[in-house]
Design an enzyme around this catalytic site. Sequence first.
Site, mmCIF file in Angstrom:
data_model
loop_
_atom_site.group_PDB
_atom_site.id
_atom_site.type_symbol
_atom_site.label_atom_id
_atom_site.label_comp_id
_atom_site.label_asym_id
_atom_site.label_seq_id
_atom_site.Cartn_x
_atom_site.Cartn_y
_atom_site.Cartn_z
ATOM 1 N N ALA A 193 -18.860 40.441 -21.843
ATOM 2 C CA ALA A 193 -18.246 39.977 -20.590
ATOM 3 C C ALA A 193 -18.459 38.477 -20.350
ATOM 4 O O ALA A 193 -19.428 37.898 -20.838
ATOM 5 C CB ALA A 193 -18.823 40.781 -19.431
ATOM 6 N N PHE A 195 -18.689 35.061 -17.484
ATOM 7 C CA PHE A 195 -19.475 34.833 -16.265
ATOM 8 C C PHE A 195 -18.642 34.942 -14.990
ATOM 9 O O PHE A 195 -19.187 35.121 -13.907
ATOM 10 C CB PHE A 195 -20.134 33.437 -16.310
ATOM 11 C CG PHE A 195 -19.206 32.324 -15.907
ATOM 12 C CD1 PHE A 195 -19.009 32.004 -14.570
ATOM 13 C CD2 PHE A 195 -18.496 31.609 -16.862
ATOM 14 C CE1 PHE A 195 -18.132 30.988 -14.202
ATOM 15 C CE2 PHE A 195 -17.619 30.599 -16.506
ATOM 16 C CZ PHE A 195 -17.435 30.294 -15.164
ATOM 17 N N LYS A 219 -22.736 43.955 -23.043
ATOM 18 C CA LYS A 219 -23.461 42.677 -23.011
ATOM 19 C C LYS A 219 -22.838 41.829 -21.906
ATOM 20 O O LYS A 219 -21.777 41.243 -22.082
ATOM 21 C CB LYS A 219 -23.375 41.935 -24.348
ATOM 22 C CG LYS A 219 -24.414 40.801 -24.385
ATOM 23 C CD LYS A 219 -24.067 39.652 -25.269
ATOM 24 C CE LYS A 219 -23.147 38.657 -24.636
ATOM 25 N NZ LYS A 219 -23.695 37.896 -23.494
ATOM 26 N N GLU A 222 -24.745 36.085 -20.045
ATOM 27 C CA GLU A 222 -26.148 35.706 -19.872
ATOM 28 C C GLU A 222 -26.318 34.775 -18.669
ATOM 29 O O GLU A 222 -27.433 34.450 -18.279
ATOM 30 C CB GLU A 222 -26.699 35.053 -21.149
ATOM 31 C CG GLU A 222 -26.065 33.728 -21.543
ATOM 32 C CD GLU A 222 -24.748 33.876 -22.325
ATOM 33 O OE1 GLU A 222 -24.053 34.901 -22.147
ATOM 34 O OE2 GLU A 222 -24.407 32.957 -23.100
ATOM 35 N N ARG A 223 -25.193 34.357 -18.079
ATOM 36 C CA ARG A 223 -25.299 33.444 -16.946
ATOM 37 C C ARG A 223 -25.364 34.167 -15.603
ATOM 38 O O ARG A 223 -25.775 33.596 -14.616
ATOM 39 C CB ARG A 223 -24.112 32.479 -16.960
ATOM 40 C CG ARG A 223 -24.099 31.683 -18.255
ATOM 41 C CD ARG A 223 -23.260 30.478 -18.140
ATOM 42 N NE ARG A 223 -22.006 30.637 -18.829
ATOM 43 C CZ ARG A 223 -21.072 29.700 -18.877
ATOM 44 N NH1 ARG A 223 -21.257 28.564 -18.248
ATOM 45 N NH2 ARG A 223 -19.965 29.893 -19.544
ATOM 46 N N CYS A 327 -9.253 33.448 -14.666
ATOM 47 C CA CYS A 327 -8.309 33.318 -15.782
ATOM 48 C C CYS A 327 -6.878 33.437 -15.295
ATOM 49 O O CYS A 327 -5.949 33.142 -16.027
ATOM 50 C CB CYS A 327 -8.587 34.372 -16.830
ATOM 51 S SG CYS A 327 -8.297 36.004 -16.188
ATOM 52 N N GLU A 427 -7.609 24.185 -20.689
ATOM 53 C CA GLU A 427 -7.985 25.048 -19.563
ATOM 54 C C GLU A 427 -9.168 24.383 -18.865
ATOM 55 O O GLU A 427 -10.258 24.288 -19.443
ATOM 56 C CB GLU A 427 -8.388 26.450 -20.055
ATOM 57 C CG GLU A 427 -8.805 27.360 -18.919
ATOM 58 C CD GLU A 427 -9.363 28.715 -19.370
ATOM 59 O OE1 GLU A 427 -10.151 28.749 -20.332
ATOM 60 O OE2 GLU A 427 -9.020 29.728 -18.735
HETATM 61 P P1 NAD Z 1 -17.442 32.454 -22.880
HETATM 62 O O1 NAD Z 1 -16.484 32.649 -23.988
HETATM 63 O O2 NAD Z 1 -18.304 31.250 -22.886
HETATM 64 O O3 NAD Z 1 -18.433 33.710 -22.799
HETATM 65 C C1 NAD Z 1 -17.951 35.033 -22.827
HETATM 66 C C2 NAD Z 1 -18.937 35.904 -23.584
HETATM 67 O O4 NAD Z 1 -18.984 35.484 -24.945
HETATM 68 C C3 NAD Z 1 -20.346 35.811 -23.048
HETATM 69 O O5 NAD Z 1 -20.892 37.100 -22.983
HETATM 70 C C4 NAD Z 1 -21.068 34.916 -24.041
HETATM 71 O O6 NAD Z 1 -22.404 35.287 -24.215
HETATM 72 C C5 NAD Z 1 -20.292 35.103 -25.319
HETATM 73 N N1 NAD Z 1 -20.193 33.858 -26.101
HETATM 74 C C6 NAD Z 1 -20.066 32.593 -25.628
HETATM 75 N N2 NAD Z 1 -19.944 31.716 -26.644
HETATM 76 C C7 NAD Z 1 -19.974 32.420 -27.777
HETATM 77 C C8 NAD Z 1 -19.876 32.083 -29.162
HETATM 78 N N3 NAD Z 1 -19.744 30.823 -29.548
HETATM 79 N N4 NAD Z 1 -19.934 33.074 -30.060
HETATM 80 C C9 NAD Z 1 -20.065 34.355 -29.672
HETATM 81 N N5 NAD Z 1 -20.173 34.737 -28.377
HETATM 82 C C10 NAD Z 1 -20.135 33.801 -27.436
HETATM 83 O O7 NAD Z 1 -16.598 32.559 -21.534
HETATM 84 P P2 NAD Z 1 -17.100 32.267 -20.071
HETATM 85 O O8 NAD Z 1 -17.298 30.795 -19.898
HETATM 86 O O9 NAD Z 1 -18.223 33.174 -19.710
HETATM 87 O O10 NAD Z 1 -15.819 32.721 -19.240
HETATM 88 C C11 NAD Z 1 -14.758 31.884 -18.943
HETATM 89 C C12 NAD Z 1 -13.604 32.098 -19.891
HETATM 90 O O11 NAD Z 1 -13.206 33.471 -19.857
HETATM 91 C C13 NAD Z 1 -12.361 31.315 -19.498
HETATM 92 O O12 NAD Z 1 -11.773 30.780 -20.655
HETATM 93 C C14 NAD Z 1 -11.459 32.363 -18.859
HETATM 94 O O13 NAD Z 1 -10.083 32.068 -18.917
HETATM 95 C C15 NAD Z 1 -11.794 33.562 -19.676
HETATM 96 N N6 NAD Z 1 -11.472 34.777 -18.963
HETATM 97 C C16 NAD Z 1 -10.358 35.455 -19.377
HETATM 98 C C17 NAD Z 1 -9.979 36.594 -18.691
HETATM 99 C C18 NAD Z 1 -8.764 37.343 -19.110
HETATM 100 O O14 NAD Z 1 -8.627 38.500 -18.749
HETATM 101 N N7 NAD Z 1 -7.855 36.727 -19.858
HETATM 102 C C19 NAD Z 1 -10.736 37.057 -17.604
HETATM 103 C C20 NAD Z 1 -11.880 36.344 -17.235
HETATM 104 C C21 NAD Z 1 -12.231 35.198 -17.939
#
Ligand code: NAD
Length: 544
Positions: A193, A195, A219, A222-223, A327, A427
């Site tokens: 998931a 944040f 999972k 973590e934030r 998003c 974005e």
């Molecule tokens: P993120 O990609 O940084 O983190 C999401 C998850 O991936 C977290 O659980 C994190 O621990 C993990 N993660 C982060 N970096 C990683 C890496 N390099 N390798 C493997 N795992 C990793 O996203 P975020 O900042 O928490 O959330 C914001 C993003 O999510 C925005 O881009 C937003 O558009 C998108 N989002 C999309 C939807 C949708 O339905 N399309 C909904 C909500 C959020």
Amino acid sequence: MPLPRLPQLRALQRSAFHTSAHTKALSALALPKAEQISAHWKGTNATGGLTKNFIGGEFVESHSAEWIDVHDPSSQTLLTRVPQTTDAEFAAAVDAASEAFKTWSKTSIVTRQRFVLELQHLLRQNADAIANSIVLEQGKTLADAHGDLLRGLQVVETAVGITSTLLGDKIEVSKDMDTYVRRVPLGVCASIAPFNFPAMIPLWTIPMAAVTGNTLILKPSERDPGAAMMIAELCQRAGLPSGVLNVVHGGVPTVNAICDHPAIKAISFVGGDRAGKHIYDRGTSNGKRVQANLGAKNHAILMPDANANLAMNSIVGAAFGAAGQRCMAISVAVIVGDPSAWTSGLIERAQALKVNGGFEPGADLGPLISPGARDRVTSLITSALDEGGEIILDGRNFKAPEAYPYGNFVGPTIIKANTSMKCYQTEIFGPVLVILQADTLDEAIEIINENRYGNGAAIFTQSGATARRFESEVNVGQIGINVPIPVPLPMFSWSGNKGSVLGDIGFYGKGGINFYTQNKTITSLWKAEDAIGNRASVDMPTHH
Ligand code: NAD
């Protein structure tokens, strides 16, 4: 069995908490909420203690040597520490889920239905506590935090219909011969998931996976893991057997462990492009089914005939609500015709929004998730100036409210730009609205279609013909007609397209059921008359 404690580590953590509390403290509104959470919930803490894993029905303190700090985005106060789950703990979670699958997958559909019925009741009863955790850790306003939970709760409520929605197909294909479909669970699944919706996204997957007979490793981000831990506790109280839901924390190592573990059959991911692509590639190459919702840039077309008040209120709400960290936020307004007719109205409405700590009455938007996110957003705003854009409302030097001098605040910002600029191409995920100009509807649609993302787009118009053309020509997956954030309710499925998704099966609704099940198609023959005669037929069956 609870794992043994690590006294030295805890002492270290206590002293770190007290040191930071001297300079950065929770507001008078936030502190009692944090204390309530720490006192009443087993898996989470908001006064500097540790967040636990949830493995095999137990909330267990991790043995990890590596911990990730979670700070209140309004004050930088340390709320909790999240473990980077160890390999052994991760393996224990998957083992618990594998073991639980043996019995949970065989429970009757009404038992699983009863679980979601009970869960929806408990989520409603505990909505205030969950919303408080979201405000503390994520920073959004209290009203918005309730909305976060509510949109997840709707998935739980729709999952209650599983006794109808999982009904299979059956037809008599020949005399006394039936073909029918069983939709069976996959096994151990995983959900990763982001944040920005700490309750909604876990609730996109927990009810769908469980009600279809799977077990799940969640999972959370973590934030802001608190809401997920409360939801896990409520799942347990709702009668979900031990091991059906397990929660493990951490960053990239936990994600990679999920992608690589052979017992995990499917991964639901929601988050940014980079992580999503990595998880999709690594998960699918390991033979797993993966659904991945990624980033977005959502446009709203403003037609000259739009109901001006509705359009401007909608766009400003959808651009700046949740500080733009959605998003489906509208981050681009494409004005067809003369922009000057609209800009003053948009600026006026954006300026009227109250930026404040999430618990403050009347707050419209809170801080960004972290100082790093704030710096990234302000530098993207600045890049527009460097590239010849015009900042017509500048939130970069927004003065933090007196009670929140350390908050990660950025004020609502509006930029006149063009499609080649970084502020348009990226974005931003902050309270920033980019304005583009187009001469015609078709030109506006072309801009949207050329954008690499495809989550959503909206049009504001009073003309049915214009709306109809937009709907049929625009290439995005979720379309709003006089509706700014057209997220489908969960009787439908998420349907973002282009660069906003990887994988073919949408979240929740029919898509969710398809994602968490596979078909077994059975053809059976039970002759009504006794089997008579003794001559074998060697002809190809033709089902006449
Ligand atoms: P993120 O990609 O940084 O983190 C999401 C998850 O991936 C977290 O659980 C994190 O621990 C993990 N993660 C982060 N970096 C990683 C890496 N390099 N390798 C493997 N795992 C990793 O996203 P975020 O900042 O928490 O959330 C914001 C993003 O999510 C925005 O881009 C937003 O558009 C998108 N989002 C999309 C939807 C949708 O339905 N399309 C909904 C909500 C959020």
